[in-house]
Design an enzyme around this catalytic site. Structure first.
Site, mmCIF file in Angstrom:
data_model
loop_
_atom_site.group_PDB
_atom_site.id
_atom_site.type_symbol
_atom_site.label_atom_id
_atom_site.label_comp_id
_atom_site.label_asym_id
_atom_site.label_seq_id
_atom_site.Cartn_x
_atom_site.Cartn_y
_atom_site.Cartn_z
ATOM 1 N N ASP A 136 0.797 -1.233 0.000
ATOM 2 C CA ASP A 136 0.000 0.000 0.000
ATOM 3 C C ASP A 136 0.830 1.284 0.000
ATOM 4 O OD1 ASP A 136 -1.729 -2.036 0.578
ATOM 5 O OD2 ASP A 136 -2.490 -1.185 2.425
ATOM 6 N N GLU A 305 -10.612 -1.635 3.717
ATOM 7 C CA GLU A 305 -9.264 -1.129 3.996
ATOM 8 C C GLU A 305 -9.055 0.211 3.302
ATOM 9 O OE1 GLU A 305 -6.334 -4.811 4.787
ATOM 10 O OE2 GLU A 305 -6.755 -4.486 2.660
#
Length: 585
Positions: A136, A305
């Site tokens: 990420d 998320e």
């Protein structure tokens, strides 16, 4: 030369060299590696498909943290640097490694580590870590002419683990300066995803203009911590009273923080299970729960998320709307994808204007954890994503590094039939990559082949297409090489779909979930089609009609796609403009 001085210098050099030693002893199942007069790094041999051993630089402090490293047992696939402490001695402890393991035989000392590209598939113009694993994007913030990109980073191998915040800086979103690890694990846990803000008004007391990072720590539970930088992101100091927000929830992570002028408070959006929770704070330290959002909205096949929340103007109107991004492992083609919601936000609650619809930001397999830069210039909303998928991210055929980011994209809103959608256009900075180009126009009624698209093709190029349909049912084109590897793309004008087929794109056998055809609906009633394709050594990103639809897929051909076939079914079409640009950094 004075012979006596030369011999004395040689003797001193030999003494210094011999004083740098590695000695390994054992205490039970623990290997104790003692380094005398340490260099900067202990070079650790890695065997990719071995269980992890635990490695610790033992400074005798509470902050000492164990790292999980796949140390070589029978063979060495590659090596990683393990930074040693300064002084006359450094002690490294290793648990879970046999006494006869290859790694213990090949440990080396060095002040440098070779980061030159050794992977054929490393992209030319996409951001990647110099070595190790990346997932990420985190903490993206713009300050004083610099775009800061932090990211989930494992510096000790090319598989997920040991989450640190890696760091890179760019002035143009294309060329990146690689920086040392920005935030490392501590007693509260590893460093998971989060965001960063500029505290212009010194609300936190770290100094006006300080960059404040807000991030999840993953230990016995997931908590939110902060760290601050007063040197433009070069170094960070962790807040002494961390964590600043705790919960009993199992999945409690990925804080996205921004200043909401309406209430003069900081807003945190946090992913909690399968919902987003909103908190507010006057100072980035003390947080108050405001509301939650999620039940009955969007896809819920896995935990939510990587939230982001921002306001955008709606194309062709004076209206603005709020967009909430949400990544989850339940995409339209399996696992990782980014959905979004459009609506309103009042500083406390987000209201989704289309509760019955699920909207996807990208229709490929490889576009996840999408987040945007804080404080970007000219009120731009610039996004970037992790260009991979959890189904196979640990298996892709690279080893020096794993995972690139997508190209940066400027976001906006547009409306079709009363419904508002998110548009993702390639950021204008990408135009500076363009080098040599060729332009052609022609009619396609059957097949039209262009054998050599551009000279010196190294697999990094951009294609711009403008197509006028003349009653074709299928408008197709396939990129291919002399090995028979291909990526096939089609506009199906009857079904109103655009598709990309990578099932024959090259190496597809490393994971059963990788071969895939992805598709998206396209707007009806359009006879002129515009498409931009960004091709790099291991990816294809398709932007239709300025980004009204986007499709991102990794590919692993054994050599570049140097040829293109245009084909039609059920009629003809005209390629008004086919331009290919070689791309160079």
């Amino acid at each position: 030369m004075n012979t006596k001085l030369f011999l004395a210098a040689l003797a001193l050099s030999s003494t210094t060299a011999s004083a740098q030693t590695i000695k390994t002893t054992f205490a039970g199942d623990t290997a104790i590696v003692t380094v005398t007069n340490p260099t900067k790094y202990l070079i650790l041999p890695i065997e990719e498909n071995r269980p992890e051993a635990q490695v610790l630089l033992d400074n005798g402090k509470k902050t000492d943290t164990w790292m999980d490293v796949r140390l070589a047992v029978s063979k060495t696939d590659y090596s990683v640097p393990f930074e040693l402490s300064k002084g006359k001695k450094a002690v490294v402890k290793i648990v879970g490694l046999a006494k006869d393991a290859q790694a213990l035989k090949e440990l080396k000392l060095s002040d440098t580590f070779d980061t030159r590209n050794t992977d054929y598939y490393r992209p030319v113009y996409h951001h990647t870590p110099l070595y190790g694993w990346m997932n990420d994007p985190n903490g993206m913030v713009y300050k004083d002419g610099e775009y800061h990109l932090f990211y989930q980073y494992n510096p000790y191998g090319s598989k997920w683990g040991n989450m640190n915040w890696g760091h890179a800086i760019s002035k143009d979103l294309v060329n990146w300066e690689h920086r040392p690890v920005a935030i490392a694990p501590d007693a509260f846990g590893t460093i998971f995803s989060g965001s960063a803000v500029i505290d212009h008004h010194n609300t936190a007391g770290f100094g006006a203009g300080a960059i404040v990072a807000i991030y999840t720590q993953n230990g016995d539970r997931q908590v939110q911590s902060i760290a601050y930088s007063t040197d433009n992101g070069r170094t960070f100091t962790k807040y002494e009273n961390n964590p600043v927000l705790v919960s009993e929830a199992r999945d409690f992570r990925d804080p996205k923080v921004f200043w909401y002028e309406g209430t003069k408070r900081w807003i945190m959006v946090l992913a909690v299970g399968q919902e987003m929770q909103f908190f507010s704070s006057p100072n980035l330290k003390d947080w108050t729960f405001e509301s939650s959002f999620g039940k009955g909205h969007g896809a819920h096949g896995n935990v939510w998320e990587c939230p982001d929340l921002f306001e955008l103007p709606v194309e062709g109107t004076n209206e603005k709307k709020w967009v909430l991004l949400c990544s989850l492992g339940d995409g339209p083609f399996g696992d990782s994808a980014t959905q979004y919601f459009v609506g309103s936000f009042n500083g406390k609650e987000f209201v989704n204007e289309s509760p019955s619809k699920t909207k996807w930001m990208d229709w490929g397999k490889d576009h996840y954890a999408t987040v945007t830069w804080s404080d970007a210039p000219d009120n731009r909303r610039i996004a970037i994503a992790w260009m991979s998928n959890w189904q196979y991210a640990n298996d892709v055929p690279t080893s020096q590094y794993r995972s690139p980011n997508s190209v940066p994209r400027d976001l906006s809103l547009f409306t079709v039939d009363g419904e508002t959608y998110l548009q993702s256009a390639p950021s204008p900075e990408l135009l500076a990559l363009r080098d040599a180009s060729k332009k052609r126009s022609f009619k396609v009624n059957g097949t039209r082949t262009i054998k050599e698209m551009i000279s010196g093709n190294d697999g990094a190029y951009e294609i711009e297409l403008t197509i006028e349909n003349q009653h074709a049912d299928v408008i197709g084109f396939r990129l291919y090489n002399d090995k028979g590897e291909e990526v096939d793309m089609q506009y199906d004008m009857k079904e109103k779909k655009f598709s990309m087929d990578r099932r024959k794109s090259g190496d597809v056998g490393f994971n059963e979930n990788f071969p895939m055809l992805t598709w998206t609906a396209i707007e009806s009633g359009k006879d002129e089609l515009k498409l931009r394709l960004f091709v790099d050594k291991s990816s294809v990103e398709a932007f239709g009609d300025g980004g009204r639809f986007v499709m991102t897929n990794q590919v692993f051909p054994s050599e570049p796609y140097t040829h293109i076939d245009f084909y039609s079914k059920g009629g003809a079409y005209k390629v008004d403009s086919f331009v290919i640009y070689k791309l160079k950094k």
